[in-house]
Design a protein around this motif. Sequence first.
Motif, PDB file in Angstrom:
ATOM      1  N   THR A  33      -1.230  -1.105   2.648  1.00 10.70           N
ATOM      2  CA  THR A  33      -0.836  -1.742   1.182  1.00 10.70           C
ATOM      3  C   THR A  33       0.365  -2.362   1.072  1.00 10.70           C
ATOM      4  O   THR A  33       0.332  -3.270   0.421  1.00 10.70           O
ATOM      5  CB  THR A  33      -0.796  -0.334   0.469  1.00 10.70           C
ATOM      6  N   SER A  37      -0.196  -5.943  -0.205  1.00  7.84           N
ATOM      7  CA  SER A  37       0.560  -6.407  -1.318  1.00  7.84           C
ATOM      8  C   SER A  37       1.866  -7.383  -1.583  1.00  7.84           C
ATOM      9  O   SER A  37       2.385  -8.082  -2.234  1.00  7.84           O
ATOM     10  CB  SER A  37       1.038  -5.245  -2.193  1.00  7.84           C
ATOM     11  N   ALA A  71       0.568  -8.628 -11.952  1.00  8.33           N
ATOM     12  CA  ALA A  71       0.947  -7.649 -10.961  1.00  8.33           C
ATOM     13  C   ALA A  71       0.234  -6.365 -10.924  1.00  8.33           C
ATOM     14  O   ALA A  71      -0.137  -5.941  -9.968  1.00  8.33           O
ATOM     15  CB  ALA A  71       2.477  -7.392 -10.966  1.00  8.33           C
ATOM     16  N   PRO A  72      -0.133  -5.622 -11.961  1.00  8.82           N
ATOM     17  CA  PRO A  72      -0.596  -4.499 -11.941  1.00  8.82           C
ATOM     18  C   PRO A  72      -2.172  -4.514 -11.557  1.00  8.82           C
ATOM     19  O   PRO A  72      -2.733  -3.634 -11.130  1.00  8.82           O
ATOM     20  CB  PRO A  72      -0.617  -3.865 -13.407  1.00  8.82           C
ATOM     21  N   TRP A  74      -3.256  -6.935  -9.326  1.00  5.52           N
ATOM     22  CA  TRP A  74      -3.217  -7.097  -7.778  1.00  5.52           C
ATOM     23  C   TRP A  74      -2.921  -5.608  -7.196  1.00  5.52           C
ATOM     24  O   TRP A  74      -3.665  -5.039  -6.272  1.00  5.52           O
ATOM     25  CB  TRP A  74      -1.924  -7.825  -7.487  1.00  5.52           C
ATOM     26  N   ALA A  75      -1.984  -4.961  -7.834  1.00  6.25           N
ATOM     27  CA  ALA A  75      -1.972  -3.290  -7.177  1.00  6.25           C
ATOM     28  C   ALA A  75      -3.334  -2.611  -7.389  1.00  6.25           C
ATOM     29  O   ALA A  75      -3.595  -1.738  -6.354  1.00  6.25           O
ATOM     30  CB  ALA A  75      -0.850  -2.600  -8.226  1.00  6.25           C
ATOM     31  N   TYR A  79      -5.333  -0.976  -4.286  1.00  6.46           N
ATOM     32  CA  TYR A  79      -5.517   0.342  -4.302  1.00  6.46           C
ATOM     33  C   TYR A  79      -7.059   0.670  -4.238  1.00  6.46           C
ATOM     34  O   TYR A  79      -7.293   1.379  -3.414  1.00  6.46           O
ATOM     35  CB  TYR A  79      -5.159   1.005  -5.762  1.00  6.46           C
ATOM     36  N   PHE A  94      -1.057   3.031  -5.065  1.00  6.47           N
ATOM     37  CA  PHE A  94      -0.850   2.129  -6.320  1.00  6.47           C
ATOM     38  C   PHE A  94       0.579   1.968  -6.512  1.00  6.47           C
ATOM     39  O   PHE A  94       0.830   0.455  -6.716  1.00  6.47           O
ATOM     40  CB  PHE A  94      -1.318   2.722  -7.584  1.00  6.47           C
ATOM     41  N   ALA A  97       2.039  -0.759  -3.722  1.00  7.10           N
ATOM     42  CA  ALA A  97       1.483  -2.146  -4.072  1.00  7.10           C
ATOM     43  C   ALA A  97       1.931  -2.666  -5.239  1.00  7.10           C
ATOM     44  O   ALA A  97       2.276  -3.954  -5.383  1.00  7.10           O
ATOM     45  CB  ALA A  97      -0.131  -1.938  -4.214  1.00  7.10           C
ATOM     46  N   PHE A  98       2.270  -2.136  -6.336  1.00  3.50           N
ATOM     47  CA  PHE A  98       2.781  -2.781  -7.541  1.00  3.50           C
ATOM     48  C   PHE A  98       4.342  -3.062  -7.248  1.00  3.50           C
ATOM     49  O   PHE A  98       4.604  -4.277  -7.774  1.00  3.50           O
ATOM     50  CB  PHE A  98       2.961  -1.590  -8.654  1.00  3.50           C
ATOM     51  N   ASN A 100       5.638  -3.884  -4.438  1.00  2.00           N
ATOM     52  CA  ASN A 100       5.628  -5.052  -3.537  1.00  2.00           C
ATOM     53  C   ASN A 100       5.177  -6.382  -4.120  1.00  2.00           C
ATOM     54  O   ASN A 100       5.561  -7.412  -3.904  1.00  2.00           O
ATOM     55  CB  ASN A 100       4.725  -4.768  -2.220  1.00  2.00           C
ATOM     56  N   VAL A 101       4.365  -6.337  -5.154  1.00  2.00           N
ATOM     57  CA  VAL A 101       3.895  -7.655  -5.746  1.00  2.00           C
ATOM     58  C   VAL A 101       5.143  -7.851  -6.626  1.00  2.00           C
ATOM     59  O   VAL A 101       5.419  -9.006  -6.826  1.00  2.00           O
ATOM     60  CB  VAL A 101       2.597  -7.232  -6.781  1.00  2.00           C
TER      61      VAL A 101
END
Length: 291
Positions: A33, A37, A71-72, A74-75, A79, A94, A97-98, A100-101
């Motif tokens: 993840t 991300s 961004a969300p 991508w997350a 996920y 999640f 990931a969020f 890091n994006v």
Amino acid sequence: MDTITHTLFGLTTYGAINKKEKDKQTKRALLFTALASSQAPDLDIIARVTETGRIMDQMWHRGLTHSVFVAPIWALLIYLIVFLIWRKKDKMIFFLAFVNVLIHIGSDSLNAWGTGFFEPISSMRVTIGVIPIVDLVIWGIFLCAYILKKVRKSLPVYKIWRVAWILVFIHIGAQAIQGQIVHQEARTTYEQTTLTASFLPGHFTVLAKEDNEIFIYDQSLWSKQSEPVIIDSSEEEDLTPLFEGNPRAEVLMTWSPFVVVTTEDDKLGIYDPRFNRGGGPMLFEYIDLTE
């Protein structure tokens, strides 16, 4: 930022998680993840669909995929991929990931290339220019943290990386404050201004435009302004033939804070004065007037 820095961001955010209670599969899912991300917004490099879209990588790169509104998405995609592979529903996946994006698109917005941070609501390019695309101070902080992790094995690893991230944010904050002071000073003198960060911390190149002239000089809070390089721009030229003959020039005009208009060597063209390669402009679009 460059790919190496984005990868370091992913590895160190993974390292900053307390994984003591996590099983091996969850740790693998979190590592995937973090790395996925940290790179995900740059997947736009494979989306070369139109001729205008292919213009010189960075002129279309960092657009919609680097939007805070995406961004969300991508997350969520990451996920779902993690769930399909490892069957894990950990909320941390999640969240990681969020974060890091957001770090990816935020750090890209801080250098001169900028991002389409508010696309599709706004096509404005966010180019703050307070850190270089390769920030050696950030690399140095992470390297010191890695060495400390190896020599002080009694220290909790996740705490070492959290301290490293605090230092990174302090560095970025210091750069931002210094850059904005330098930039604000330039704004009191010139009609249009933009900023690019040097590899040397606290040093910036200011680019300013006033009427038909572009001024380029180095500045820091601790040194005097260097003698500016002055470039004449042929602002009186009609650029309609250029835009009709080379649609990419119009993209460059929209993308850049301001451009230099030139008619040298029987070419009508525009270029972004911020970027140079081999002594010449890196982003230069033109038509041949002899044809």
